[in-house]
Design a protein around this motif. Structure first.
Motif, PDB file in Angstrom:
ATOM      1  N   GLU A  95       0.833  -1.186   0.000  1.00 16.27           N
ATOM      2  CA  GLU A  95       0.000   0.000   0.000  1.00 16.27           C
ATOM      3  C   GLU A  95       0.880   1.253   0.000  1.00 16.27           C
ATOM      4  OE1 GLU A  95      -2.548   1.505  -0.531  1.00 16.27           O
ATOM      5  OE2 GLU A  95      -3.963  -0.108  -0.826  1.00 16.27           O
ATOM      6  N   LYS A  96       0.299   2.370  -0.546  1.00 13.96           N
ATOM      7  CA  LYS A  96       1.063   3.609  -0.575  1.00 13.96           C
ATOM      8  C   LYS A  96       1.230   4.120   0.845  1.00 13.96           C
ATOM      9  CE  LYS A  96      -1.300   6.486   0.576  1.00 13.96           C
ATOM     10  NZ  LYS A  96      -1.944   6.760   1.899  1.00 13.96           N
ATOM     11  N   PRO A  97       2.320   4.859   1.102  1.00 13.60           N
ATOM     12  CA  PRO A  97       3.458   5.117   0.223  1.00 13.60           C
ATOM     13  C   PRO A  97       4.410   3.935   0.234  1.00 13.60           C
ATOM     14  CG  PRO A  97       3.825   6.173   2.325  1.00 13.60           C
ATOM     15  CD  PRO A  97       2.477   5.514   2.419  1.00 13.60           C
ATOM     16  N   THR A 153      -8.320  18.805  -5.802  1.00 17.41           N
ATOM     17  CA  THR A 153      -8.654  18.896  -4.377  1.00 17.41           C
ATOM     18  C   THR A 153      -8.645  17.485  -3.814  1.00 17.41           C
ATOM     19  OG1 THR A 153     -11.052  18.517  -4.491  1.00 17.41           O
ATOM     20  CG2 THR A 153     -10.256  20.789  -4.865  1.00 17.41           C
ATOM     21  N   HIS A 154      -8.149  17.408  -2.569  1.00 22.43           N
ATOM     22  CA  HIS A 154      -8.193  16.148  -1.822  1.00 22.43           C
ATOM     23  C   HIS A 154      -8.763  16.498  -0.452  1.00 22.43           C
ATOM     24  CE1 HIS A 154      -6.046  12.103  -0.895  1.00 22.43           C
ATOM     25  NE2 HIS A 154      -7.122  12.246  -0.171  1.00 22.43           N
ATOM     26  N   ARG A 155     -10.077  16.322  -0.321  1.00 23.05           N
ATOM     27  CA  ARG A 155     -10.767  16.771   0.895  1.00 23.05           C
ATOM     28  C   ARG A 155     -11.284  15.554   1.661  1.00 23.05           C
ATOM     29  NH1 ARG A 155     -13.909  21.067  -2.899  1.00 23.05           N
ATOM     30  NH2 ARG A 155     -12.384  22.778  -2.852  1.00 23.05           N
ATOM     31  N   ASN A 156     -10.896  15.443   2.920  1.00 26.00           N
ATOM     32  CA  ASN A 156     -11.410  14.422   3.840  1.00 26.00           C
ATOM     33  C   ASN A 156     -12.409  15.093   4.769  1.00 26.00           C
ATOM     34  OD1 ASN A 156      -9.542  12.677   2.767  1.00 26.00           O
ATOM     35  ND2 ASN A 156      -8.559  12.178   4.707  1.00 26.00           N
ATOM     36  N   PRO A 157     -13.429  14.371   5.217  1.00 27.82           N
ATOM     37  CA  PRO A 157     -14.357  14.973   6.191  1.00 27.82           C
ATOM     38  C   PRO A 157     -13.660  15.325   7.507  1.00 27.82           C
ATOM     39  CG  PRO A 157     -15.249  12.921   5.317  1.00 27.82           C
ATOM     40  CD  PRO A 157     -13.842  13.010   4.835  1.00 27.82           C
ATOM     41  N   ASP A 171       1.010  10.869   3.163  1.00 28.31           N
ATOM     42  CA  ASP A 171      -0.090   9.901   3.312  1.00 28.31           C
ATOM     43  C   ASP A 171      -1.275  10.266   2.421  1.00 28.31           C
ATOM     44  OD1 ASP A 171      -2.612   8.894   5.316  1.00 28.31           O
ATOM     45  OD2 ASP A 171      -0.928   7.550   4.947  1.00 28.31           O
ATOM     46  N   THR A 172      -1.483  11.567   2.226  1.00 29.22           N
ATOM     47  CA  THR A 172      -2.683  12.012   1.505  1.00 29.22           C
ATOM     48  C   THR A 172      -2.364  12.553   0.113  1.00 29.22           C
ATOM     49  OG1 THR A 172      -3.822  12.448   3.588  1.00 29.22           O
ATOM     50  CG2 THR A 172      -4.614  13.634   1.656  1.00 29.22           C
ATOM     51  N   ALA A 173      -1.604  13.637   0.008  1.00 35.01           N
ATOM     52  CA  ALA A 173      -1.291  14.230  -1.301  1.00 35.01           C
ATOM     53  C   ALA A 173      -0.462  13.289  -2.169  1.00 35.01           C
ATOM     54  CB  ALA A 173      -0.557  15.556  -1.124  1.00 35.01           C
ATOM     55  N   ILE A 174       0.091  12.247  -1.574  1.00 36.13           N
ATOM     56  CA  ILE A 174       0.889  11.278  -2.351  1.00 36.13           C
ATOM     57  C   ILE A 174       0.059  10.708  -3.499  1.00 36.13           C
ATOM     58  CG2 ILE A 174       0.329   9.193  -1.007  1.00 36.13           C
ATOM     59  CD1 ILE A 174       3.936  10.078  -1.721  1.00 36.13           C
ATOM     60  N   HIS A 175      -1.251  10.661  -3.330  1.00 42.66           N
ATOM     61  CA  HIS A 175      -2.130  10.193  -4.414  1.00 42.66           C
ATOM     62  C   HIS A 175      -2.121  11.160  -5.597  1.00 42.66           C
ATOM     63  CE1 HIS A 175      -4.018   6.693  -2.625  1.00 42.66           C
ATOM     64  NE2 HIS A 175      -4.219   7.363  -1.513  1.00 42.66           N
ATOM     65  N   GLU A 176      -2.263  12.455  -5.322  1.00 40.46           N
ATOM     66  CA  GLU A 176      -2.219  13.424  -6.437  1.00 40.46           C
ATOM     67  C   GLU A 176      -0.824  13.481  -7.035  1.00 40.46           C
ATOM     68  OE1 GLU A 176      -4.003  14.281  -3.592  1.00 40.46           O
ATOM     69  OE2 GLU A 176      -5.932  14.118  -4.591  1.00 40.46           O
ATOM     70  N   GLY A 233     -17.694  16.068   3.342  1.00 38.02           N
ATOM     71  CA  GLY A 233     -17.628  14.782   2.615  1.00 38.02           C
ATOM     72  C   GLY A 233     -16.221  14.500   2.123  1.00 38.02           C
ATOM     73  N   TYR A 234     -16.107  13.377   1.376  1.00 43.16           N
ATOM     74  CA  TYR A 234     -14.816  12.974   0.798  1.00 43.16           C
ATOM     75  C   TYR A 234     -14.850  13.427  -0.644  1.00 43.16           C
ATOM     76  CZ  TYR A 234     -10.892  10.011  -0.562  1.00 43.16           C
ATOM     77  OH  TYR A 234      -9.689   9.563  -1.030  1.00 43.16           O
ATOM     78  N   ASP A 235     -14.128  14.553  -0.918  1.00 40.30           N
ATOM     79  CA  ASP A 235     -14.341  15.278  -2.173  1.00 40.30           C
ATOM     80  C   ASP A 235     -13.047  15.357  -2.962  1.00 40.30           C
ATOM     81  OD1 ASP A 235     -15.742  16.813  -4.061  1.00 40.30           O
ATOM     82  OD2 ASP A 235     -15.176  18.675  -3.058  1.00 40.30           O
TER      83      ASP A 235
HETATM   84  O1  LIG Z   1      -4.737   6.875   1.088  1.00 39.16           O
HETATM   85  C1  LIG Z   1      -5.498   7.523   1.757  1.00 39.16           C
HETATM   86  C2  LIG Z   1      -6.892   7.714   1.357  1.00 39.16           C
HETATM   87  O2  LIG Z   1      -7.043   7.431  -0.034  1.00 39.16           O
HETATM   88  C3  LIG Z   1      -7.460   9.080   1.640  1.00 39.16           C
HETATM   89  O3  LIG Z   1      -7.773   9.746   0.459  1.00 39.16           O
HETATM   90  C4  LIG Z   1      -6.507   9.938   2.383  1.00 39.16           C
HETATM   91  O4  LIG Z   1      -7.150  11.082   2.792  1.00 39.16           O
HETATM   92  C5  LIG Z   1      -5.904   9.212   3.536  1.00 39.16           C
HETATM   93  O5  LIG Z   1      -5.176  10.085   4.363  1.00 39.16           O
HETATM   94  C6  LIG Z   1      -4.983   8.184   2.961  1.00 39.16           C
HETATM   95  O6  LIG Z   1      -4.644   7.183   3.901  1.00 39.16           O
END
Ligand SMILES: O=C1[C@H](O)[C@H](O)[C@@H](O)[C@H](O)[C@H]1O
Ligand code: NAI
Length: 336
Positions: A95-97, A153-157, A171-176, A233-235
């Protein structure tokens, strides 16, 4: 049948155990491991009565009945498990990262290259998401010209008090970081972070939201608003501004409701629902390619590129400057 051992029975780990057990052809979870007894029991209960239970990841990795390993522990714990699994010659879904620093990623890359086997796939599941693939197809068609600017945008609730300012990056922006690199097929060369006014919902140690700005070698700018206590929400959004038009990633398809002079629509509340199909797709592909020993998805070098970008963003969080991004080495031919 691919016999899989899953390390880490937290939220993501149990989601993958369910996926491998109930929605993936050609795989079976034969062992689970976690440091917490109750979570080992929870994970094994999903996999079924024949699933072996471990507390030690080393014991799971070295079990001859385990052909392949899922590493679903927190990012800081990935390196040790990766190095043990490479040494054991096991196929790996991590799993990332990959690791939380570029230095640790390089140690893993050196071990995989030395093994001579393509073993590691990374859990950058957005590359398998339908919406992102529609954006990539439009970009690759050439119909919209070159991409110039991406608004994400990477928005968590909300996030727990254990969530740190640096986690907003690795942990989060690594996706973008990964998915935009994949979309535009261009390496990042600089990183900057702007810290707006902090939301009253953030715990005292957390800077939230953050505006992260990356620039690629060809000059494309990616801006990523990371807001992990947005409440509504998760946006997840991605808009690509190109020379001949704009490509906007589609949102999940939910009905629009009209009632009491209001219009409303559902917004997902977490990644597990929002990217349900993408997780299934990435895992099925990883199982399908096991027979040929192929890693068709994001590999350890992709994980390293994401990590050097994340390291630069973490530096920029405190320096307030534009930080440069430079790989420590050329891409090994092994990852061509
Ligand atoms: O990998 C993730 C999830 O995909 C969420 O989008 C993130 O906000 C979370 O922090 C992360 O663990
Ligand atoms: N791709 C995605 O969208 C998502 C990916 N993730 C990733 O999945 C991984 C796990 O995340 P979560 O499940 O949210 O974390 P979590 O903290 O809920 O679960 C991690 C589990 O690993 C266990 N653990 C930690 N070190 C261990 C070790 N050495 N041996 C055995 N067990 C150990 C912990 O006891 C815990 O139960 C992280 O890498 C995270 O980034 C998480 C959520 C979404």
């Amino acid at each position: 049948m691919l016999h899989v051992g899953v390390i880490g029975c937290g939220g993501m780990g149990r989601s993958h155990i369910d996926r491998l057990t109930n929605r993936t052809q050609g795989a079976e979870v034969v062992a689970v491991a976690d440091m917490v007894d109750a979570l080992v029991e929870k994970g094994a209960a999903i996999a079924g009565p024949n699933c072996k239970k471990y507390k030690s990841e080393a014991d799971l990795i070295n079990d001859p009945a385990v052909d392949a390993v899922f590493i679903v522990t927190p990012g800081f714990a990935h390196k040790e498990a990766l190095l043990m699994a490479i040494k054991a010659g096991k196929r790996i879904f991590c799993e990332k990262p990959l690791c939380t620093t570029a230095e640790d990623c390089l140690e893993v890359i050196d071990a995989e290259v030395k093994s001579g086997k393509h073993l590691i796939q990374l859990g950058f599941m957005r590359r398998y998401d339908k919406g992102y693939n529609e954006v990539k197809a439009a970009l690759d068609s050439g119909e919209y010209g070159s991409p110039l600017l991406l608004h994400c945008t990477h928005r968590n609730p909300e996030v727990p008090d254990s969530y740190t300012t640096a986690m907003a990056v690795h942990d989060t922006a690594i996706h973008e970081i990964d998915v935009t690199h994949w979309l535009v097929n261009d390496d990042f060369v600089s990183a900057q972070v702007i810290m707006p006014k902090v939301t009253k919902y953030a715990h005292t140690e957390l800077a939230d939201p953050q505006l992260m700005i990356l620039q690629t070698k060809s000059g494309i700018v990616v801006e990523d608003e990371v807001f992990v206590n947005c409440k509504f929400g998760y946006d997840i959004n991605c808009q690509v501004v190109c020379e001949d038009g704009v490509i906007e990633m589609p949102q999940p398809l939910y009905p629009t409701y009209r009632k009491n002079a209001q219009i409303s629509q559902t917004i997902d509340t977490d990644c597990f629902v929002r990217f349900y199909g993408a997780y299934d797709e990435e895992v099925q592909n990883w199982v399908n390619e096991a027979a040929e020993g192929v890693i068709g998805g994001p590999n350890a070098w992709d994980g390293y590129l994401a990590a050097i970008t994340a390291d630069a963003l973490v530096r920029a969080q405190t320096s307030g400057k534009v930080e440069t991004i430079t790989p420590a080495k050329e891409k090994p031919a092994f990852y061509a």
